[in-house]
Write a protein that holds these residues in place. Structure first.
Motif, PDB file in Angstrom:
ATOM      1  N   MET A   1       0.765  -1.483  -0.571  1.00 32.64           N
ATOM      2  CA  MET A   1      -0.038  -0.151   0.053  1.00 32.64           C
ATOM      3  C   MET A   1       1.194   0.952   0.255  1.00 32.64           C
ATOM      4  N   ASP A   2       0.804   2.194  -0.827  1.00 37.63           N
ATOM      5  CA  ASP A   2       1.480   3.415  -0.955  1.00 37.63           C
ATOM      6  C   ASP A   2       0.469   4.451  -0.516  1.00 37.63           C
ATOM      7  N   ALA A   3       1.140   5.439   0.608  1.00 41.41           N
ATOM      8  CA  ALA A   3       0.214   6.401   0.719  1.00 41.41           C
ATOM      9  C   ALA A   3       0.215   7.688  -0.039  1.00 41.41           C
ATOM     10  N   GLU A   4       1.406   7.590  -0.905  1.00 43.45           N
ATOM     11  CA  GLU A   4       0.533   8.952  -2.151  1.00 43.45           C
ATOM     12  C   GLU A   4      -0.213   8.932  -2.885  1.00 43.45           C
ATOM     13  N   GLU A   5      -0.015   7.157  -3.162  1.00 44.96           N
ATOM     14  CA  GLU A   5      -1.156   6.930  -4.381  1.00 44.96           C
ATOM     15  C   GLU A   5      -2.282   6.692  -3.731  1.00 44.96           C
ATOM     16  N   MET A   6      -3.423   6.768  -2.350  1.00 48.48           N
ATOM     17  CA  MET A   6      -4.111   6.608  -1.977  1.00 48.48           C
ATOM     18  C   MET A   6      -4.121   7.859  -1.720  1.00 48.48           C
ATOM     19  N   LEU A   7      -3.637   9.310  -0.708  1.00 42.82           N
ATOM     20  CA  LEU A   7      -3.914  10.137  -0.792  1.00 42.82           C
ATOM     21  C   LEU A   7      -4.301  11.159  -2.813  1.00 42.82           C
ATOM     22  N   GLY A   8      -3.415  10.677  -3.611  1.00 40.94           N
ATOM     23  CA  GLY A   8      -3.711  10.892  -4.983  1.00 40.94           C
ATOM     24  C   GLY A   8      -5.491  10.557  -4.696  1.00 40.94           C
ATOM     25  N   LEU A   9      -6.251   9.167  -4.393  1.00 44.47           N
ATOM     26  CA  LEU A   9      -7.252   8.962  -4.632  1.00 44.47           C
ATOM     27  C   LEU A   9      -8.141   9.528  -4.317  1.00 44.47           C
ATOM     28  N   MET A  10      -8.090  10.232  -2.906  1.00 46.83           N
ATOM     29  CA  MET A  10      -8.893  11.399  -1.891  1.00 46.83           C
ATOM     30  C   MET A  10      -9.218  12.511  -2.513  1.00 46.83           C
ATOM     31  N   ARG A  11      -7.880  12.792  -2.992  1.00 48.23           N
ATOM     32  CA  ARG A  11      -7.985  14.593  -3.613  1.00 48.23           C
ATOM     33  C   ARG A  11      -9.436  13.644  -5.022  1.00 48.23           C
ATOM     34  N   GLU A  12      -8.994  13.036  -5.781  1.00 50.48           N
ATOM     35  CA  GLU A  12      -9.739  12.332  -6.516  1.00 50.48           C
ATOM     36  C   GLU A  12     -11.358  12.192  -6.084  1.00 50.48           C
ATOM     37  N   ARG A  13     -11.651  11.880  -5.098  1.00 47.88           N
ATOM     38  CA  ARG A  13     -13.253  12.398  -4.455  1.00 47.88           C
ATOM     39  C   ARG A  13     -13.345  13.140  -3.741  1.00 47.88           C
ATOM     40  N   GLY A  14     -12.481  14.472  -4.638  1.00 46.30           N
ATOM     41  CA  GLY A  14     -13.319  15.372  -3.287  1.00 46.30           C
ATOM     42  C   GLY A  14     -12.559  15.979  -2.254  1.00 46.30           C
ATOM     43  N   ILE A  15     -11.483  15.593  -1.789  1.00 44.02           N
ATOM     44  CA  ILE A  15     -10.003  16.202  -0.654  1.00 44.02           C
ATOM     45  C   ILE A  15     -10.093  17.587  -0.785  1.00 44.02           C
ATOM     46  N   ASP A  16     -10.015  18.278   0.115  1.00 46.52           N
ATOM     47  CA  ASP A  16      -9.549  19.356  -0.430  1.00 46.52           C
ATOM     48  C   ASP A  16      -7.492  19.526   0.145  1.00 46.52           C
ATOM     49  N   GLU A  17      -6.783  19.777  -0.973  1.00 49.30           N
ATOM     50  CA  GLU A  17      -4.964  19.841  -1.114  1.00 49.30           C
ATOM     51  C   GLU A  17      -4.860  20.175   0.331  1.00 49.30           C
ATOM     52  N   GLU A  18      -5.544  21.753   0.644  1.00 50.44           N
ATOM     53  CA  GLU A  18      -5.761  22.788   1.613  1.00 50.44           C
ATOM     54  C   GLU A  18      -5.618  22.225   2.876  1.00 50.44           C
ATOM     55  N   HIS A  19      -6.596  20.496   3.570  1.00 48.66           N
ATOM     56  CA  HIS A  19      -6.933  20.109   4.544  1.00 48.66           C
ATOM     57  C   HIS A  19      -5.841  19.009   4.468  1.00 48.66           C
ATOM     58  N   ILE A  20      -5.266  18.633   3.734  1.00 45.22           N
ATOM     59  CA  ILE A  20      -4.144  17.909   4.336  1.00 45.22           C
ATOM     60  C   ILE A  20      -3.147  18.310   4.170  1.00 45.22           C
ATOM     61  N   SER A  21      -3.013  19.378   3.804  1.00 46.34           N
ATOM     62  CA  SER A  21      -1.486  20.659   4.492  1.00 46.34           C
ATOM     63  C   SER A  21      -1.986  20.929   5.095  1.00 46.34           C
TER      64      SER A  21
END
Lengths: 179, 179
Positions: free
Chosen positions: B102-122
Motif C-alpha cells: 500500500m502506498d500513501a501517495e497513491e491513496m492521497l491521490g485517490l482522496m484528492r480525486e474524491r474531493g478531499i481538499d488539498e488545503e486540508h491535507i496540508s
C-alpha cells in the motif's frame, strides 16, 4: 489450545472445506462494519445480518469504537473506501459490552497482580502516556456509537458520499436497533 | 444495501435464528485472534480454525498488524487478557493482503480525486500528523506479523505468561503456516 486449532486446520484444508468460501478481496456488498471483538458476535453478527464470505470488510476492536482519528481502525476504513470500493459504513455496538464501565485503575490493579512492575507503569506515565484515558471505557453504548459515527463522517480524509450509520445489536438475539 | 441487511435482520430475529448461538462474553477457548478485515477471511477464517460463537475474541483491522503500542488493537488485547481470561494470542496475516505494498501517495491521490481538499491535507501535515507513515503499508507479510508478535510479547503492560504466536493464512484454502 492453539495446537488443537492447528490440528483442526490441517484437517480442514485436507478435506477441502474451503471450496464453499471462494471469493475475491473486493467486498460484494460494498460495506465496512466496525464492531466489537466480543465472543458473542463471532458467529451471531454475520448470521443476523445475512453476511457471507466476500460480502464486507469487518473491523473489530474492544467496544467497536474509534477514540483516535489516526488510529488503525480509522486507517482501515480509509483503505476500505479508497482502495476497495466501500460506500457504506455500519458502526455496531452491542448490549452488555465489556468496555461499558471499564475502569483504568481497576485494570492497572489486575496488571500489578499479574506481575507488571509499578516502576514500568510510572515510567510510561512520565513518557507522557495517559494510561488512565487509554484504559478507560465508555459509560453509554449509544453515545459511544454516535461519537464514532460522527468521527468517521467528519474525518478530514473521509469521502463525503460515504453513508455512515450507527446501530446497537442485542447480544442474545442479534436484533439491530438503528440510532 | 444497508436497508436490505436491516430487513434480513428483522426476519432473522423473528424466526429465532439466534437460538443456536447462545453463549457468554467469556471466550471458551481463551484465545484472542488479531487478523485482517479482508472479505475473504469473514467466514473462511473461523471455518478453517473450527471456531464457533463464544470461542474467541476476534480483533480485526487492515493488515491485522499493530503499528502503535497504544493503539485500539493493543488496548483490545489487554482487555482480553486482564478482564476476559485470554491466555493465548494468535496473530494471523494472510496471502495477497491489500496492505502489502500500500502506498500513501497513491491513496492521497485517490482522496484528492474524491474531493478531499488539498488545503486540508496540508493543514493536517502542519498539525504534525505524519500521513505518509500512517497510510503506508508493509512490504513483507511475514515480517509484519513477526513485528506485531514481538510488539505484543514485549509490551510493557502484557502479562509474561501469555503465549503469542504468528501465522500466515492462505486466503484461498485457509491453511495456516506457523512463523
Amino acid at each position: 489450545m492453539i495446537d488443537e486449532i492447528l490440528k483442526y486446520n490441517r484437517e480442514f484444508v485436507e478435506s477441502e472445506g474451503f471450496r464453499q468460501f471462494k471469493t475475491s478481496k473486493y467486498p460484494d456488498k460494498r460495506i465496512a462494519i466496525v464492531t466489537c471483538m466480543d465472543t458473542r458476535l463471532v458467529e451471531l453478527l454475520p448470521a443476523a445480518l445475512g453476511i457471507r464470505n466476500g460480502d464486507v470488510k469487518m473491523i473489530k476492536n474492544a467496544g467497536g469504537t474509534i477514540t483516535n482519528p489516526f488510529d488503525s481502525t480509522m486507517r482501515s476504513l480509509l483503505v476500505a473506501v479508497y482502495e476497495l470500493g466501500v460506500n457504506e459504513v455500519m458502526v455496531i455496538g452491542h448490549t452488555g459490552c465489556g468496555v461499558q464501565g471499564m475502569d483504568a485503575e481497576e485494570m492497572l490493579g489486575l496488571m500489578r497482580e499479574r506481575g507488571i512492575d509499578e516502576e514500568h507503569i510510572s515510567l510510561m506515565r512520565h513518557c507522557g502516556i495517559d494510561l488512565n484515558s487509554w484504559l478507560h471505557g465508555f459509560s453509554d453504548t449509544a453515545e459511544a456509537v454516535n461519537e464514532t459515527v460522527d468521527l468517521i463522517r467528519n474525518h478530514p480524509l473521509m469521502a463525503k458520499d460515504v453513508r455512515v450509520a450507527g446501530y446497537i445489536m442485542d447480544s442474545e438475539t442479534g436484533l439491530l436497533e438503528s440510532l
